[in-house]
Design a protein around this motif. Structure first.
Motif, PDB file in Angstrom:
ATOM      1  N   VAL A 153       0.838  -1.183   0.000  1.00  0.00           N
ATOM      2  CA  VAL A 153       0.000   0.000   0.000  1.00  0.00           C
ATOM      3  C   VAL A 153       0.878   1.241   0.000  1.00  0.00           C
ATOM      4  CG1 VAL A 153      -1.730   1.287   1.304  1.00  0.00           C
ATOM      5  CG2 VAL A 153      -1.833  -1.203   1.180  1.00  0.00           C
ATOM      6  N   SER A 154       0.595   2.163  -0.877  1.00  0.00           N
ATOM      7  CA  SER A 154       1.430   3.352  -1.001  1.00  0.00           C
ATOM      8  C   SER A 154       1.090   4.366   0.062  1.00  0.00           C
ATOM      9  CB  SER A 154       1.203   3.991  -2.382  1.00  0.00           C
ATOM     10  OG  SER A 154       1.560   3.087  -3.395  1.00  0.00           O
ATOM     11  N   GLN A 155       2.059   5.270   0.297  1.00  0.00           N
ATOM     12  CA  GLN A 155       1.850   6.327   1.276  1.00  0.00           C
ATOM     13  C   GLN A 155       0.716   7.227   0.814  1.00  0.00           C
ATOM     14  OE1 GLN A 155       5.289   8.505   2.205  1.00  0.00           O
ATOM     15  NE2 GLN A 155       4.275   9.860   3.651  1.00  0.00           N
ATOM     16  N   PRO A 161     -13.967   9.410   2.512  1.00  0.00           N
ATOM     17  CA  PRO A 161     -12.882   8.501   2.902  1.00  0.00           C
ATOM     18  C   PRO A 161     -12.109   8.027   1.685  1.00  0.00           C
ATOM     19  CG  PRO A 161     -14.985   7.341   2.923  1.00  0.00           C
ATOM     20  CD  PRO A 161     -15.302   8.780   2.660  1.00  0.00           C
ATOM     21  N   PRO A 162     -10.808   7.753   1.843  1.00  0.00           N
ATOM     22  CA  PRO A 162     -10.020   7.230   0.718  1.00  0.00           C
ATOM     23  C   PRO A 162     -10.460   5.825   0.356  1.00  0.00           C
ATOM     24  CG  PRO A 162      -8.754   7.159   2.752  1.00  0.00           C
ATOM     25  CD  PRO A 162     -10.016   7.895   3.068  1.00  0.00           C
ATOM     26  N   MET A 163     -10.141   5.406  -0.866  1.00  0.00           N
ATOM     27  CA  MET A 163     -10.502   4.074  -1.345  1.00  0.00           C
ATOM     28  C   MET A 163      -9.269   3.197  -1.463  1.00  0.00           C
ATOM     29  SD  MET A 163     -13.286   4.753  -4.391  1.00  0.00           S
ATOM     30  CE  MET A 163     -12.179   5.815  -5.318  1.00  0.00           C
ATOM     31  N   ARG A 164      -9.510   1.878  -1.437  1.00  0.00           N
ATOM     32  CA  ARG A 164      -8.467   0.914  -1.811  1.00  0.00           C
ATOM     33  C   ARG A 164      -8.582   0.705  -3.320  1.00  0.00           C
ATOM     34  NH1 ARG A 164     -11.116  -1.507   2.096  1.00  0.00           N
ATOM     35  NH2 ARG A 164     -11.932  -3.111   0.685  1.00  0.00           N
ATOM     36  N   LEU A 182      -3.451   8.924  -7.930  1.00  0.00           N
ATOM     37  CA  LEU A 182      -4.272   8.360  -6.853  1.00  0.00           C
ATOM     38  C   LEU A 182      -3.742   8.754  -5.482  1.00  0.00           C
ATOM     39  CD1 LEU A 182      -4.805   4.789  -8.347  1.00  0.00           C
ATOM     40  CD2 LEU A 182      -6.526   6.579  -8.134  1.00  0.00           C
ATOM     41  N   GLU A 183      -2.423   8.694  -5.324  1.00  0.00           N
ATOM     42  CA  GLU A 183      -1.822   9.080  -4.051  1.00  0.00           C
ATOM     43  C   GLU A 183      -2.074  10.553  -3.754  1.00  0.00           C
ATOM     44  OE1 GLU A 183       1.978   6.016  -3.896  1.00  0.00           O
ATOM     45  OE2 GLU A 183       2.271   8.132  -4.359  1.00  0.00           O
ATOM     46  N   THR A 184      -2.048  11.353  -4.808  1.00  0.00           N
ATOM     47  CA  THR A 184      -2.214  12.790  -4.630  1.00  0.00           C
ATOM     48  C   THR A 184      -3.583  13.124  -4.045  1.00  0.00           C
ATOM     49  OG1 THR A 184      -0.740  13.243  -6.478  1.00  0.00           O
ATOM     50  CG2 THR A 184      -2.228  15.005  -5.824  1.00  0.00           C
ATOM     51  N   VAL A 185      -4.605  12.390  -4.466  1.00  0.00           N
ATOM     52  CA  VAL A 185      -5.948  12.680  -3.959  1.00  0.00           C
ATOM     53  C   VAL A 185      -6.283  11.813  -2.752  1.00  0.00           C
ATOM     54  CG1 VAL A 185      -6.835  13.561  -6.122  1.00  0.00           C
ATOM     55  CG2 VAL A 185      -6.966  11.107  -5.657  1.00  0.00           C
ATOM     56  N   GLY A 186      -5.287  11.076  -2.208  1.00  0.00           N
ATOM     57  CA  GLY A 186      -5.464  10.439  -0.909  1.00  0.00           C
ATOM     58  C   GLY A 186      -5.878   8.983  -0.897  1.00  0.00           C
ATOM     59  N   HIS A 187      -5.843   8.293  -2.042  1.00  0.00           N
ATOM     60  CA  HIS A 187      -6.269   6.897  -2.067  1.00  0.00           C
ATOM     61  C   HIS A 187      -5.106   5.962  -1.734  1.00  0.00           C
ATOM     62  CE1 HIS A 187     -10.151   8.011  -3.568  1.00  0.00           C
ATOM     63  NE2 HIS A 187      -9.646   8.590  -4.653  1.00  0.00           N
ATOM     64  N   GLN A 188      -5.448   4.756  -1.326  1.00  0.00           N
ATOM     65  CA  GLN A 188      -4.466   3.704  -1.068  1.00  0.00           C
ATOM     66  C   GLN A 188      -4.338   2.848  -2.328  1.00  0.00           C
ATOM     67  OE1 GLN A 188      -5.861   1.556   2.306  1.00  0.00           O
ATOM     68  NE2 GLN A 188      -5.817   3.302   3.663  1.00  0.00           N
ATOM     69  N   VAL A 189      -3.109   2.513  -2.698  1.00  0.00           N
ATOM     70  CA  VAL A 189      -2.873   1.937  -4.023  1.00  0.00           C
ATOM     71  C   VAL A 189      -2.104   0.626  -3.926  1.00  0.00           C
ATOM     72  CG1 VAL A 189      -1.979   2.379  -6.348  1.00  0.00           C
ATOM     73  CG2 VAL A 189      -2.744   4.291  -4.917  1.00  0.00           C
ATOM     74  N   PRO A 234     -10.166  -4.757  -3.369  1.00  0.00           N
ATOM     75  CA  PRO A 234     -10.193  -3.308  -3.566  1.00  0.00           C
ATOM     76  C   PRO A 234     -11.619  -2.834  -3.834  1.00  0.00           C
ATOM     77  CG  PRO A 234      -9.440  -4.403  -5.553  1.00  0.00           C
ATOM     78  CD  PRO A 234      -9.535  -5.462  -4.499  1.00  0.00           C
ATOM     79  N   GLN A 235     -11.843  -1.564  -3.586  1.00  0.00           N
ATOM     80  CA  GLN A 235     -13.156  -1.002  -3.903  1.00  0.00           C
ATOM     81  C   GLN A 235     -13.232  -0.566  -5.368  1.00  0.00           C
ATOM     82  OE1 GLN A 235     -12.202   1.547  -0.576  1.00  0.00           O
ATOM     83  NE2 GLN A 235     -14.293   1.321   0.179  1.00  0.00           N
TER      84      GLN A 235
END
Length: 673
Positions: free
Chosen positions: A322-324, A347-350, A368-375, A393-394
């Motif tokens: 999972v990325s930061q 909330p962020p998504m997976r 995706l990381e920029t807008v706060g999601h987990q990748v 994942p969602q």
């Protein structure tokens, strides 16, 4: 395979007499079942001497019968449903529970141990009802006893084992079995397996118990019965751990719970439903066994909390992990354009990105990381399928053109699974052919994105996808709420049914229940060709109590008579209040001579128990008519009518007596089939 305890060592422990072992009625049941000439009737007679075990046995049988059949209310029916092996091990488990509720090991929490074992048992029953790896009634017993090695060590070495348990708090990274092995040259896994073997559990059960905590080390072939039982034990044990965990800790355990459930092909929804059912049964059983239970929210709700907690963490970046997540309050620059982070309320998504082009995966990941999601990333369709089923994942962003498994093929495969049907899938393509896009939508794609990727457009499409996902989550919560409401409604309906079949004054079943029950016992008698008897009991001169002392005293007389009647009957007899001062007793498996003897006990009990009221004593008596089924009778009403005739005769003869209009001569009691 297992490394069992040295047999000489185990025999030495067994010879010491300190190992937990069955006692009393349980021991008599186990010995009787071991005899080749034992019968169900013999077993039923022993069981009925222990009312507590009768209740637990019937509860266990009804747990297997389910809601689609008539409730089991007799020992004989319970024996037929459960079978002798399960009855034997139930007797063993409940005997240990009764005899070892506490002990000398101060560091061992006996109450927590037994309530955890109860969850373990109910979870094993629920799991095997789905996997069919074994009989559910037998795996209930297996779950109840799977951790008996811990109880045995606490019983054998109370002071030393208390120190070992204290060490588990000091050395959290050292497994309990390692500390046990160092202290006693054996551990609870070995001891549990050896004890189950000694008690006659088949190898298919006692060997997987050894591997229950580490099923991946067993070497069992995937899908084999041993594999399914070992992993079922592991899942059941973890369900017990979640149930007994601190309230704040439970959401953190849900990911691991779903991971273990996936090994048995259970998706998160199935695991949540299974656990909710286990909790309901745990609370019902806890009351019966006088064990403390806990109020636990629906597991779907716990999972949602766990996801929210996971989303709030900021893990370190790692390849394939999972990325930061960029904090929602921060902004970032990508390609010279500012990108807005997720609003605080979203909330962020997976998200899983599947593309064979590493540079494209990196670009999408950065957006995706920029807008706060987990990748998470997968480099091909096959890996994407495995990761989708494992990490759930969602949302997935999938490249259409990939070697071996294309994005469209991956989508089709996912839509055929329960987990995959709920994932929002966005496909990336450089093709602008309308027919191809129609084909994509028809195969389950939710949205598409043209290459080259425009970060702002991708972020906008993600927000649109997130709205759909939130609606789906709300729908899932509504469904869970409906399921929970349906379960509560079913419980309420059962309670209302009990009220509808119960006399409020005496607490006895009422006439409606009595008629239904006579018909049931009549059918059982016809099938087994066993005798069936009834008594009709009438309170002598009851109108006098009401006329002389008032209806309050009349009610007190009825309650007193009811208590005397109940105390004089046998465990197998069923008593109901069928009229103002009239009671009906149904006596399964009872001939005329035995029924008359039982009736005399009832008559004497009422006569010898006067009612003390306001400084005066009221003496009471009853007249009883007795009848047993014979070859002339063709329906249950004829049996009750014969007992009524005998009651009329008893009243004409002077009251306070028992009568029958049938001969005591031996003869066939049930018509031949």
């Amino acid at each position: 395979m297992a490394s069992p305890i040295d047999i000489t060592k185990f025999e030495h422990l067994k010879a010491s007499g300190d190992l937990p072992s069955p006692k009393g009625v349980a021991l008599a049941i186990i010995r009787l079942i071991q005899q080749e000439d034992s019968s169900m009737g013999d077993l039923a007679r022993i069981i009925k001497t222990d009312p507590a075990f009768v209740g637990r046995l019937i509860k266990a049988a009804n747990g297997l019968a389910g809601y689609n059949r008539r409730a089991i209310a007799s020992v004989q029916e319970a024996l037929m449903v459960l079978g002798l092996p399960a009855v034997r091990t139930l007797a063993l488990g409940f005997s240990l529970l009764s005899s070892y509720r506490d002990g000398a090991c101060k560091g061992f929490d006996y109450g927590r141990y037994w309530t955890g074992c109860l969850v373990y048992a109910l979870a094993m029953q629920a799991i095997t009802q789905r996997t069919r790896a074994a009989a559910a009634e037998e795996t209930f017993c297996l779950g109840l006893l799977a951790r008996v090695g811990e109880l045995a060590l606490a019983t054998l070495y109370p002071q030393e084992y208390g120190k070992v348990l204290q060490q588990t708090l000091e050395y959290r990274d050292v497994p309990l079995v390692a500390l046990e092995q160092r202290a006693f040259a054996l551990n609870h896994r070995e001891l549990a397996s050896a004890m189950l073997t000694d008690w006659g559990f088949p190898r298919i059960f006692h060997e997987p118990v050894y591997f229950a905590e580490v099923p991946e080390t067993s070497g069992y072939a995937d899908g084999s019965r041993e594999y399914l039982i070992a992993h079922s034990l592991n899942l059941a044990s973890y369900i017990a751990e979640v149930c007994l965990a601190e309230e704040a800790e439970r959401p953190n355990l849900m990911g691991r719970l779903f991971e273990i459930g996936a090994r048995l092909a259970f998706d998160p929804v199935a695991v949540s439903e299974l656990c909710d059912g286990v909790v309901r049964e745990w609370q019902a059983w806890g009351s019966l066994l006088e064990l403390e239970t806990l109020e636990i929210p629906p597991f779907g709700e716990l999972a949602s909390r766990g996801e929210a907690l996971a989303a709030s963490l900021v893990p370190a970046p790692a390849e394939g992990a999972v990325s930061q997540v960029v904090h929602p309050g921060h902004s970032a620059l990508l390609g010279g354009e500012p990108q807005l982070a997720l609003p605080p309320e979203v909330p962020p998504m997976r998200v899983l990105v599947v593309d064979d082009d590493a540079s494209m995966r990196g670009l999408v990941r950065k957006v995706l990381e920029t807008v706060g999601h987990q990748v998470l990333e997968a480099h091909d369709g096959k890996t994407g399928m495995e990761m989708a089923l494992e990490f759930q994942p969602q949302l997935m962003i999938v490249d259409w053109v990939m070697p071996e498994v294309t994005g469209l093929e991956l989508t089709r495969a996912l839509r055929q699974t329960k987990i995959g049907r709920s994932i929002y899938i966005l496909i990336m393509t450089s093709l602008e052919d309308d027919d191809r896009l129609i084909e994509a939508f028809e195969n389950g794609v939710d949205d598409f994105m043209n290459k080259p990727i425009n970060p702002r457009v991708l972020a906008a499409r993600l927000r649109a996808g997130q709205r759909v996902i939130r609606l789906q989550q709300e729908l899932d919560r509504d469904r869970e709420e409906i399921r929970r409401f349906a379960a509560e409604l079913a419980v309420s309906n059962r309670r209302l049914q009990e009220v509808a079949l119960t006399d409020s004054l005496t607490g006895f079943p009422n006439r409606r229940y009595a008629i239904e029950r006579v018909q049931q016992e009549w059918l059982v008698s016809s099938r087994t060709r066993r005798p069936l008897a009834t008594m009709v009991i009438d309170v002598d001169q009851f109108k006098t109590y009401n006329d002389t002392h008032g209806h309050d005293v009349g009610d007190a007389v009825l309650r007193q008579v009811a208590a005397s009647v109940k105390g004089a009957l046998r465990a197998q007899d069923i008593v109901a209040r069928t009229g103002g001062d009239e009671f009906l007793v149904i006596c399964p498996d009872t001939g005329l001579d035995a029924a008359l003897a039982c009736a005399e006990r009832v008559r004497f009990a009422v006569e010898s128990t006067p009612l003390a009221m306001s400084g005066q004593t009221l003496n009471m008596s009853v007249s009883i008519g007795v009848a047993t089924r014979d070859t002339v009778m063709t329906e249950p009403d004829a049996l009750i009518k014969r007992a009524d005739q005998a009651l009329y005769l008893a009243k004409n003869k002077g009251r306070n007596r028992i009568m029958t209009v049938q001969s005591l001569r031996p003869g066939p009691l049930v018509p031949p089939r």
